[in-house]
Design an enzyme around this catalytic site. Structure first.
Site, PDB file in Angstrom:
ATOM      1  N   GLU A 168       0.846  -1.210   0.000  1.00  0.00           N
ATOM      2  CA  GLU A 168       0.000   0.000   0.000  1.00  0.00           C
ATOM      3  C   GLU A 168       0.883   1.264   0.000  1.00  0.00           C
ATOM      4  O   GLU A 168       0.580   2.253  -0.662  1.00  0.00           O
ATOM      5  CB  GLU A 168      -0.929  -0.015   1.210  1.00  0.00           C
ATOM      6  CG  GLU A 168      -1.983  -1.128   1.113  1.00  0.00           C
ATOM      7  CD  GLU A 168      -2.949  -1.134   2.281  1.00  0.00           C
ATOM      8  OE1 GLU A 168      -4.065  -0.640   2.119  1.00  0.00           O
ATOM      9  OE2 GLU A 168      -2.573  -1.631   3.365  1.00  0.00           O
ATOM     10  N   GLU A 173      -3.620  -9.378   3.537  1.00  0.00           N
ATOM     11  CA  GLU A 173      -4.384  -9.081   4.754  1.00  0.00           C
ATOM     12  C   GLU A 173      -5.538 -10.054   4.965  1.00  0.00           C
ATOM     13  O   GLU A 173      -5.856 -10.427   6.096  1.00  0.00           O
ATOM     14  CB  GLU A 173      -4.952  -7.650   4.688  1.00  0.00           C
ATOM     15  CG  GLU A 173      -3.925  -6.565   4.928  1.00  0.00           C
ATOM     16  CD  GLU A 173      -3.209  -6.098   3.665  1.00  0.00           C
ATOM     17  OE1 GLU A 173      -3.184  -6.850   2.683  1.00  0.00           O
ATOM     18  OE2 GLU A 173      -2.662  -4.981   3.681  1.00  0.00           O
TER      19      GLU A 173
HETATM   20  C1  LIG Z   1      -8.330   1.207  11.095  1.00  0.00           C
HETATM   21  C2  LIG Z   1      -6.965   0.597  11.160  1.00  0.00           C
HETATM   22  C3  LIG Z   1      -6.354   0.496   9.821  1.00  0.00           C
HETATM   23  C4  LIG Z   1      -5.108  -0.323   9.818  1.00  0.00           C
HETATM   24  C5  LIG Z   1      -4.661  -0.433   8.413  1.00  0.00           C
HETATM   25  C6  LIG Z   1      -3.588  -1.435   8.233  1.00  0.00           C
HETATM   26  C7  LIG Z   1      -3.493  -1.858   6.783  1.00  0.00           C
HETATM   27  C8  LIG Z   1      -2.384  -2.798   6.594  1.00  0.00           C
HETATM   28  C9  LIG Z   1      -2.480  -4.026   7.059  1.00  0.00           C
HETATM   29  C10 LIG Z   1      -1.340  -4.944   6.959  1.00  0.00           C
HETATM   30  O1  LIG Z   1      -0.330  -4.678   6.371  1.00  0.00           O
HETATM   31  S1  LIG Z   1      -1.493  -6.403   7.804  1.00  0.00           S
HETATM   32  C11 LIG Z   1       0.013  -7.252   7.469  1.00  0.00           C
HETATM   33  C12 LIG Z   1       0.066  -7.766   6.080  1.00  0.00           C
HETATM   34  N1  LIG Z   1       1.266  -8.550   5.896  1.00  0.00           N
HETATM   35  C13 LIG Z   1       1.294  -9.850   6.068  1.00  0.00           C
HETATM   36  O2  LIG Z   1       0.313 -10.484   6.308  1.00  0.00           O
HETATM   37  C14 LIG Z   1       2.646 -10.501   5.936  1.00  0.00           C
HETATM   38  C15 LIG Z   1       2.851 -11.450   7.071  1.00  0.00           C
HETATM   39  N2  LIG Z   1       4.185 -12.027   7.062  1.00  0.00           N
HETATM   40  C16 LIG Z   1       4.534 -13.023   6.226  1.00  0.00           C
HETATM   41  O3  LIG Z   1       3.823 -13.472   5.369  1.00  0.00           O
HETATM   42  C17 LIG Z   1       5.908 -13.605   6.434  1.00  0.00           C
HETATM   43  O4  LIG Z   1       6.266 -13.369   7.756  1.00  0.00           O
HETATM   44  C18 LIG Z   1       6.971 -12.984   5.500  1.00  0.00           C
HETATM   45  C19 LIG Z   1       6.965 -11.482   5.568  1.00  0.00           C
HETATM   46  C20 LIG Z   1       6.709 -13.443   4.058  1.00  0.00           C
HETATM   47  C21 LIG Z   1       8.379 -13.481   5.942  1.00  0.00           C
HETATM   48  O5  LIG Z   1       8.390 -14.878   5.974  1.00  0.00           O
HETATM   49  P1  LIG Z   1       9.657 -15.649   6.600  1.00  0.00           P
HETATM   50  O6  LIG Z   1       9.355 -17.097   6.482  1.00  0.00           O
HETATM   51  O7  LIG Z   1      10.895 -15.140   5.990  1.00  0.00           O
HETATM   52  O8  LIG Z   1       9.723 -15.220   8.120  1.00  0.00           O
HETATM   53  P2  LIG Z   1       8.665 -15.403   9.277  1.00  0.00           P
HETATM   54  O9  LIG Z   1       9.185 -16.411  10.232  1.00  0.00           O
HETATM   55  O10 LIG Z   1       7.319 -15.600   8.736  1.00  0.00           O
HETATM   56  O11 LIG Z   1       8.689 -13.953   9.943  1.00  0.00           O
HETATM   57  C22 LIG Z   1       9.847 -13.467  10.624  1.00  0.00           C
HETATM   58  C23 LIG Z   1       9.402 -12.724  11.849  1.00  0.00           C
HETATM   59  O12 LIG Z   1       8.673 -11.574  11.456  1.00  0.00           O
HETATM   60  C24 LIG Z   1       7.402 -11.546  12.081  1.00  0.00           C
HETATM   61  N3  LIG Z   1       6.462 -10.887  11.162  1.00  0.00           N
HETATM   62  C25 LIG Z   1       6.287 -11.125   9.865  1.00  0.00           C
HETATM   63  N4  LIG Z   1       5.413 -10.286   9.351  1.00  0.00           N
HETATM   64  C26 LIG Z   1       5.019  -9.465  10.339  1.00  0.00           C
HETATM   65  C27 LIG Z   1       4.120  -8.367  10.426  1.00  0.00           C
HETATM   66  N5  LIG Z   1       3.473  -7.912   9.345  1.00  0.00           N
HETATM   67  N6  LIG Z   1       3.948  -7.792  11.614  1.00  0.00           N
HETATM   68  C28 LIG Z   1       4.628  -8.207  12.709  1.00  0.00           C
HETATM   69  N7  LIG Z   1       5.507  -9.252  12.696  1.00  0.00           N
HETATM   70  C29 LIG Z   1       5.688  -9.843  11.515  1.00  0.00           C
HETATM   71  C30 LIG Z   1       7.070 -13.005  12.317  1.00  0.00           C
HETATM   72  O13 LIG Z   1       6.120 -13.144  13.308  1.00  0.00           O
HETATM   73  C31 LIG Z   1       8.436 -13.536  12.717  1.00  0.00           C
HETATM   74  O14 LIG Z   1       8.617 -13.142  14.053  1.00  0.00           O
HETATM   75  P3  LIG Z   1       9.443 -14.031  15.068  1.00  0.00           P
HETATM   76  O15 LIG Z   1       8.788 -15.369  15.052  1.00  0.00           O
HETATM   77  O16 LIG Z   1      10.830 -14.072  14.522  1.00  0.00           O
HETATM   78  O17 LIG Z   1       9.305 -13.343  16.374  1.00  0.00           O
END
Ligand SMILES: CCCCCCC/C=C/C(=O)SCCNC(=O)CCNC(=O)[C@H](O)C(C)(C)COP(=O)(O)OP(=O)(O)OC[C@H]1O[C@@H](n2cnc3c(N)ncnc32)[C@H](O)[C@@H]1OP(=O)(O)O
Length: 725
Positions: free
Chosen positions: A104, A124
């Site tokens: 976004e 999402e």
């Molecule tokens: C009225 C309110 C309005 C609010 C508007 C908000 C609009 C936007 C919304 C969003 O953006 S929601 C998030 C969308 N993104 C996702 O869904 C991506 C999620 N993540 C993944 O798919 C994967 O993690 C990855 C990015 C492809 C990476 O994969 P990989 O296998 O390399 O590592 P992981 O083990 O999955 O992740 C590492 C580490 O990072 C943490 N993490 C990943 N993404 C997020 C995130 N978006 N937020 C917080 N943390 C995240 C994941 O939990 C891992 O953490 P640890 O286990 O190492 O602690």
């Protein structure tokens, strides 16, 4: 610093810096406001490039902030508005990932350059929400409604080359996306930006938009039964057609808040983090994932090229691990080879379309009949059918052929790992790898540790799961492990419901409306009823070995339903024979239709056994089946077979068609309230003392007695994972 800024000639490069994935937390958003503010005011800056540190643009909003006050500080949509309105051109340099809020943010920039290895997407929907920082309004204006709906409703990750074809990015580069973005920024300095501001564009289309959207709603309802987020995504996209941008964004926000109130996002976000936690395995000895180094698996072998073996071979090849594939005779080998090669061709075609040379991504597969060729492989996965004697024979052979440090894995859905390990010269290097069919598609891998399995073997198998792209969960060794063990009481209740007056289609409908991908009877028909029948016959529960005089509906003093046995005795094995709990168009057919034969059979059966007709309603069906399932989950925790409730939920979400928006059976029990689950089971068990599986588990009783604490606090009650079996 959550974002930094450097100057390259007259281009300011702003870098998001929030490891590991540059999630757009409150601190990042504040830093972006500050850095963009400075760059806009700085007269030496003529253009801006936005990128992410460590080769990752951004994984989007920080999911941990949802439901907290942090999400309310500095809205991402406001930042996007400011970027888009900038008088200086802003170019997003996408490396690695630009997901969710990350994409976004990139869509608010005037140009997007992506590295060929990167992926973009709006996932999402997979965590129960919708892109609510303008994504549902900007993307349709950029790529049109049909393509935007596909991206937003499915939430898939889109490879850079496809993103280029769709028009999401302007340029794909082989080298540094940041360098290319700087070059582009310099080129566009002074050019008009109006047409690059997506929020100002109009959506034009020849489609009858309302009809198209209504059809999409109907299709989506069927496909994502019960999930609210996909529907909200469509409504937000509809708003992009009907409303000006700023009102569309209001609608997007309102839909976000309505979704939050359903409880589904919380369940799906719990599921998201539980999957990540599962990789952080723990062992009864106290060892954890970080204390053990996995060994490198450079080459592997797969024994048996049936459905499971073929899928495993494909998974290994896709993970770039060369495979030796073995069968027992020339005919089976040829059949397996044809099937594997045709699947590999499809994979190669997909890779070509993504701009990759298949040779660089798919490892070779060598087919042979000779066990002797396994002498150098690092790891073997045996995937022959479920027969202990056959598996033991193979493991004896492997023992004598494979090098001493090779790991030996058995793909079994429930056989005793210790018994298999006992015939080898290296029980510490033997481990269970329970893949799910089709193994190249299904996400789940249960890794089963035996009594003697070493920590290095566990670390290696868990790491291999990760390399294969699986959601991998470590479990203890007991009959049927976790997922299949829980199915026992669940299917038992489903059968009792038929005895008491329900029909397969009534029970399946109730469970499918609850959200299961497939009800229990359709699932049994798909898996093949003969599999369970063979196992019950071996255990002496049915067939010639049942002691004379045993009542038809009792075994060892407990209630028993012989319905499935009777179906098998009539040659009804499910889809493969064209008849089971349902009838199919032909043997191997997939369309289940209620069968008058089954109705008649059930009516006669109830009459013969004088069973009082008490057909349960939908709510009762769901309660009995799901509580039975969760109750066994509590027992599994007591036994130390799963180390936490989250692991059980990960298994059900990824291997058993459980609706992710309900978090998993343990999360669901917690959501309903443990005192309620306990009381319902207790009431049932008091009235049916011959159904021991419904006796509330001790752990459930203990947790219910303290009011049913939140699931993350159960660990304190469960204690360390110690195999108590
Ligand atoms: C009225 C309110 C309005 C609010 C508007 C908000 C609009 C936007 C919304 C969003 O953006 S929601 C998030 C969308 N993104 C996702 O869904 C991506 C999620 N993540 C993944 O798919 C994967 O993690 C990855 C990015 C492809 C990476 O994969 P990989 O296998 O390399 O590592 P992981 O083990 O999955 O992740 C590492 C580490 O990072 C943490 N993490 C990943 N993404 C997020 C995130 N978006 N937020 C917080 N943390 C995240 C994941 O939990 C891992 O953490 P640890 O286990 O190492 O602690």
């Amino acid at each position: 610093m959550a974002a930094t800024r450097r100057l390259v000639n007259t281009v300011a490069v702003i870098t998001i810096n929030h490891p590991p994935v540059n999630a757009l937390s409150s601190s990042v958003r504040h830093a972006l406001v500050e850095e963009f503010g400075k760059a806009s005011k700085d007269p030496t800056v003529e253009a801006i490039v936005l990128n992410g540190s460590n080769g990752k643009f951004s994984a989007g909003a920080d999911i941990r902030e949802f439901g907290t006050s942090a999400i309310k500080t500095v809205s991402l949509e406001d930042i996007n508005g400011t970027i888009e309105a900038s008088q200086k051109p802003v170019v997003a340099a996408i490396e690695g990932i630009a997901l969710g809020g990350g994409l976004e943010l990139a869509l608010a920039c005037h140009y997007r350059v992506a590295d060929i290895q990167s992926r973009v997407g709006l996932p999402e929907v997979l965590i129960g929400i919708l892109p609510a920082a303008g994504g549902t309004q900007r993307l349709p204006r950029l790529i049109g409604i049909p393509a935007a709906l596909d991206v937003i409703v499915r939430g898939r990750h889109i490879p850079a080359t496809e993103a280029l074809n769709l028009g999401i990015v302007d340029e794909v580069v082989q080298g540094s996306a940041v360098d290319a973005a700087i070059q582009l920024a310099q080129k566009v300095i002074g050019l008009p930006l109006n047409k690059r501001r997506l929020s100002t564009l109009r959506i034009s289309s020849n489609l009858n938009m309302e009809d198209f959207l209504d059809t999409t709603v109907e299709k989506t309802k069927k496909q994502f039964r019960g999930a609210q987020a996909p529907m909200a995504c469509i409504e937000a996209v509809r708003a992009s057609v009907l409303l000006p941008y700023h009102r569309g964004v209001e609608k997007e926000r309102q839909l976000f808040l309505s979704l939050w109130a359903t409880g589904q996002p919380q369940a799906q976000q719990y599921a998201f983090f539980s999957e990540r936690e599962a990789a952080k395995w723990s062992h009864p000895s106290g060892a954890r994932w970080y204390s053990e180094e996995p060994k490198l698996v450079r080459t592997a072998a797969v024994i048996g090229l049936g459905t499971m073996g073929r899928g495993i071979v494909i998974s290994l090849s896709k993970a770039n691990i060369p495979v030796i594939a073995i069968e027992q005779d020339a005919y089976q080998l040829e059949m397996g080879k044809k099937a594997v090669n045709s699947l590999l061709e499809r994979e190669a075609e997909k890779l070509k379309q993504q701009g990759f040379s298949p040779g660089s991504k798919l490892a070779s597969v060598h087919f042979t009949l000779a066990f002797g060729e396994l002498q150098d492989v690092d790891l073997v996965i045996e995937a022959v059918y479920e027969n202990m004697e056959l598996k033991k024979e193979i493991f004896r052979k492997l023992s004598s052929v494979c090098k001493s440090n090779a790991f030996l894995c058995t793909n079994t859905s429930g056989l005793n790992i210790d018994e298999i390990a006992s015939v080898t010269d290296r029980p510490n290097q033997v481990i269970g790898t329970h893949f799910f069919s089709p193994a190249n598609i299904m996400k789940l891998l249960e890794v089963v540790r035996g009594q003697q399995t070493s920590l290095t073997t566990i670390a290696t198998a868990m790491n291999l799961g990760k390399i294969l792209g699986k959601v991998t969960v470590l479990v203890g060794n007991c009959p049927l492990f976790v997922g299949n063990r829980m199915l026992g009481p669940y299917l038992e209740q489903a059968s009792y419901l038929l005895e008491e007056g329900c029909y397969p289609e009534t029970v399946d409908r109730a469970m499918e409306e609850f959200g299961f991908a497939m009800g229990p009877f359709r699932m049994m028909d798909l898996a093949g009823l003969d599999v369970g029948w063979r196992s019950r016959t071996e255990k002496g529960l049915t067939g010639a070995n049942v002691p004379q005089g045993t009542p038809a509906r009792k075994r060892l003093g407990n209630r028993y339903s012989p319905l499935a046995d009777l179906l098998c005795e009539s040659g009804r094995f499910g889809q493969k024979t064209g008849k089971g709990w349902y009838q199919y168009e032909k043997p191997g057919g997939r369309t289940a239709r209620p069968d008058p034969w089954v109705k008649d059979f059930l009516q006669k059966y109830r009459k013969t056994h004088q069973i009082k007709q008490q057909p349960s309603n939908q709510e009762q069906i769901v309660e009995r089946c799901v509580y039975a399932l969760a109750n066994e989950g509590f027992r599994i925790l007591e036994d130390g077979i799963a180390s936490c409730p989250e692991d059980i939920d990960v298994i059900y979400n990824n291997g058993y068609g459980w609706p992710k928006y309900r978090g998993g059976p343990m999360y669901y029990a917690s959501f309903v309230g443990l005192p309620k689950v306990f009381n319902t089971l207790e009431k049932y068990y008091k009235a049916n003392a011959d159904v021991p599986s419904m006796k509330p588990a001790f752990l459930l009783k203990k947790l219910a007695a303290v009011g049913g604490p939140p699931i993350k606090e159960w660990r304190l009650q469960v204690g360390k994972p110690v195999n108590k079996l």
